[in-house]
Design a protein around this motif. Structure first.
Motif, PDB file in Angstrom:
ATOM      1  N   GLN A   8      27.343  74.476 105.116  1.00 34.70           N
ATOM      2  CA  GLN A   8      28.346  74.668 106.160  1.00 34.70           C
ATOM      3  C   GLN A   8      29.370  73.546 106.081  1.00 34.70           C
ATOM      4  O   GLN A   8      29.019  72.366 106.032  1.00 34.70           O
ATOM      5  CB  GLN A   8      27.708  74.702 107.544  1.00 34.70           C
ATOM      6  CG  GLN A   8      28.741  75.024 108.614  1.00 34.70           C
ATOM      7  CD  GLN A   8      28.139  75.257 109.976  1.00 34.70           C
ATOM      8  OE1 GLN A   8      26.956  75.522 110.106  1.00 34.70           O
ATOM      9  NE2 GLN A   8      28.964  75.151 111.001  1.00 34.70           N
ATOM     10  N   LEU A   9      30.643  73.933 106.077  1.00 34.79           N
ATOM     11  CA  LEU A   9      31.732  72.969 105.993  1.00 34.79           C
ATOM     12  C   LEU A   9      32.150  72.500 107.374  1.00 34.79           C
ATOM     13  O   LEU A   9      32.145  73.267 108.332  1.00 34.79           O
ATOM     14  CB  LEU A   9      32.930  73.596 105.279  1.00 34.79           C
ATOM     15  CG  LEU A   9      32.682  74.128 103.872  1.00 34.79           C
ATOM     16  CD1 LEU A   9      33.976  74.702 103.300  1.00 34.79           C
ATOM     17  CD2 LEU A   9      32.119  73.051 102.964  1.00 34.79           C
ATOM     18  N   ALA A  10      32.544  71.237 107.453  1.00 30.85           N
ATOM     19  CA  ALA A  10      33.077  70.656 108.688  1.00 30.85           C
ATOM     20  C   ALA A  10      34.525  70.247 108.421  1.00 30.85           C
ATOM     21  O   ALA A  10      34.927  70.057 107.278  1.00 30.85           O
ATOM     22  CB  ALA A  10      32.251  69.445 109.099  1.00 30.85           C
ATOM     23  N   GLY A  11      35.311  70.135 109.463  1.00 25.32           N
ATOM     24  CA  GLY A  11      36.692  69.693 109.322  1.00 25.32           C
ATOM     25  C   GLY A  11      37.648  70.755 108.832  1.00 25.32           C
ATOM     26  O   GLY A  11      38.774  70.440 108.432  1.00 25.32           O
ATOM     27  N   VAL A  12      37.237  72.030 108.858  1.00 22.92           N
ATOM     28  CA  VAL A  12      38.111  73.111 108.395  1.00 22.92           C
ATOM     29  C   VAL A  12      39.253  73.298 109.394  1.00 22.92           C
ATOM     30  O   VAL A  12      39.024  73.421 110.590  1.00 22.92           O
ATOM     31  CB  VAL A  12      37.324  74.426 108.220  1.00 22.92           C
ATOM     32  CG1 VAL A  12      38.256  75.584 107.896  1.00 22.92           C
ATOM     33  CG2 VAL A  12      36.255  74.266 107.139  1.00 22.92           C
ATOM     34  N   LYS A  13      40.463  73.308 108.873  1.00 28.48           N
ATOM     35  CA  LYS A  13      41.650  73.492 109.710  1.00 28.48           C
ATOM     36  C   LYS A  13      42.203  74.910 109.602  1.00 28.48           C
ATOM     37  O   LYS A  13      42.685  75.467 110.573  1.00 28.48           O
ATOM     38  CB  LYS A  13      42.750  72.493 109.317  1.00 28.48           C
ATOM     39  CG  LYS A  13      42.334  71.056 109.466  1.00 28.48           C
ATOM     40  CD  LYS A  13      41.998  70.736 110.903  1.00 28.48           C
ATOM     41  CE  LYS A  13      41.592  69.290 111.061  1.00 28.48           C
ATOM     42  NZ  LYS A  13      41.080  69.005 112.389  1.00 28.48           N
ATOM     43  N   GLU A  14      42.152  75.471 108.378  1.00 28.02           N
ATOM     44  CA  GLU A  14      42.706  76.809 108.192  1.00 28.02           C
ATOM     45  C   GLU A  14      42.077  77.455 106.967  1.00 28.02           C
ATOM     46  O   GLU A  14      41.794  76.796 105.966  1.00 28.02           O
ATOM     47  CB  GLU A  14      44.222  76.737 108.034  1.00 28.02           C
ATOM     48  CG  GLU A  14      44.910  78.080 108.113  1.00 28.02           C
ATOM     49  CD  GLU A  14      46.424  77.963 108.268  1.00 28.02           C
ATOM     50  OE1 GLU A  14      47.076  79.026 108.322  1.00 28.02           O
ATOM     51  OE2 GLU A  14      46.963  76.841 108.316  1.00 28.02           O
ATOM     52  N   TYR A  30      41.336  71.614 104.874  1.00 29.63           N
ATOM     53  CA  TYR A  30      40.330  70.872 105.626  1.00 29.63           C
ATOM     54  C   TYR A  30      40.688  69.392 105.675  1.00 29.63           C
ATOM     55  O   TYR A  30      41.411  68.884 104.822  1.00 29.63           O
ATOM     56  CB  TYR A  30      38.936  71.051 105.014  1.00 29.63           C
ATOM     57  CG  TYR A  30      38.815  70.551 103.592  1.00 29.63           C
ATOM     58  CD1 TYR A  30      38.404  69.248 103.319  1.00 29.63           C
ATOM     59  CD2 TYR A  30      39.115  71.380 102.510  1.00 29.63           C
ATOM     60  CE1 TYR A  30      38.303  68.789 102.017  1.00 29.63           C
ATOM     61  CE2 TYR A  30      39.009  70.924 101.212  1.00 29.63           C
ATOM     62  CZ  TYR A  30      38.600  69.625 100.967  1.00 29.63           C
ATOM     63  OH  TYR A  30      38.498  69.174  99.681  1.00 29.63           O
ATOM     64  N   GLN A  31      40.156  68.731 106.692  1.00 30.12           N
ATOM     65  CA  GLN A  31      40.297  67.288 106.775  1.00 30.12           C
ATOM     66  C   GLN A  31      39.083  66.693 106.084  1.00 30.12           C
ATOM     67  O   GLN A  31      37.938  66.972 106.459  1.00 30.12           O
ATOM     68  CB  GLN A  31      40.370  66.826 108.224  1.00 30.12           C
ATOM     69  CG  GLN A  31      40.612  65.342 108.343  1.00 30.12           C
ATOM     70  CD  GLN A  31      40.860  64.924 109.776  1.00 30.12           C
ATOM     71  OE1 GLN A  31      40.633  65.683 110.702  1.00 30.12           O
ATOM     72  NE2 GLN A  31      41.323  63.709 109.959  1.00 30.12           N
ATOM     73  N   GLY A  32      39.317  65.888 105.056  1.00 30.09           N
ATOM     74  CA  GLY A  32      38.240  65.336 104.250  1.00 30.09           C
ATOM     75  C   GLY A  32      37.619  64.089 104.841  1.00 30.09           C
ATOM     76  O   GLY A  32      38.057  63.562 105.870  1.00 30.09           O
ATOM     77  N   THR A  33      36.601  63.610 104.160  1.00 25.21           N
ATOM     78  CA  THR A  33      35.921  62.383 104.577  1.00 25.21           C
ATOM     79  C   THR A  33      36.859  61.186 104.508  1.00 25.21           C
ATOM     80  O   THR A  33      36.618  60.175 105.164  1.00 25.21           O
ATOM     81  CB  THR A  33      34.692  62.114 103.681  1.00 25.21           C
ATOM     82  OG1 THR A  33      35.108  62.063 102.315  1.00 25.21           O
ATOM     83  CG2 THR A  33      33.633  63.191 103.856  1.00 25.21           C
ATOM     84  N   ASP A  34      37.941  61.305 103.741  1.00 26.76           N
ATOM     85  CA  ASP A  34      38.932  60.234 103.636  1.00 26.76           C
ATOM     86  C   ASP A  34      39.986  60.307 104.739  1.00 26.76           C
ATOM     87  O   ASP A  34      40.910  59.501 104.780  1.00 26.76           O
ATOM     88  CB  ASP A  34      39.604  60.276 102.265  1.00 26.76           C
ATOM     89  CG  ASP A  34      40.296  61.592 101.977  1.00 26.76           C
ATOM     90  OD1 ASP A  34      40.221  62.521 102.821  1.00 26.76           O
ATOM     91  OD2 ASP A  34      40.914  61.719 100.904  1.00 26.76           O
ATOM     92  N   GLY A  35      39.874  61.299 105.634  1.00 28.75           N
ATOM     93  CA  GLY A  35      40.825  61.462 106.729  1.00 28.75           C
ATOM     94  C   GLY A  35      42.076  62.238 106.354  1.00 28.75           C
ATOM     95  O   GLY A  35      42.865  62.598 107.211  1.00 28.75           O
TER      96      GLY A  35
END
Length: 159
Positions: free
Chosen positions: A23-29, A46-51
């Motif tokens: 499951q992915l987190a930080g998905v924007k679109e 998505y917004q990555g672990t690097d912000g």
């Protein structure tokens, strides 16, 4: 081949997105547009672990700095949802679409557009495509069009 899935009841707050079972987190679109005439748009932002905000072709790009999370739904909750899965090498001819693990035949088009409700500084995926296939105000759209035995077309909501 990569496997991409969306599990949902048609509402953003009851939606989970998976890539190869995680499951992915930080998905924007998310924008999927597959048609029998060869159109194959599959983009995830998505917004990555690097912000940073990343836009990737789902089936052909490597996901850099992607965030994953534990499953959002219990098995009991998942039974109340629909699971749309797309497995592909990035070519329309090597793509399999299933709903609840049942292969679908006669698909002429599939469109899925899910956008997180927060406003994105980049303007979203709409700026990537020259066509106006992505409506500006759609937050959640998921439809499959089928060719019926008599040659007519019918469109159904996925979730």
């Amino acid at each position: 081949m990569p496997k991409f899935a969306v599990e949902s009841n048609g509402r953003i707050e009851k939606t989970a997105i998976y890539y190869n079972g995680e499951q992915l987190a930080g998905v924007k679109e998310l924008f999927l547009n597959l048609t029998e005439d060869g159109t194959f748009d599959a983009v995830l932002q998505y917004q990555g672990t690097d912000g940073a905000l990343h836009s990737k072709q789902i089936f052909t790009d490597h996901f850099d700095n992607v965030k994953t999370m534990r499953p959002s739904f219990t098995e009991e909750e998942a039974q109340q949802l629909q699971l749309l899965s797309v497995e592909s090498s990035g070519e329309i001819d090597s793509t399999e679409v299933t709903v609840n693990n049942q292969p679908l035949d006669g698909i002429t088009s599939l469109i899925v557009h899910i956008k997180a409700p927060e406003k994105l500084d980049s303007g979203g995926l709409r700026n990537i495509f020259s066509s106006k296939k992505i409506p500006e105000y759609t937050d959640f759209k998921a439809e499959i069009t089928f060719r019926n035995e008599d040659g007519s077309l019918s469109t159904e909501n996925v979730f």
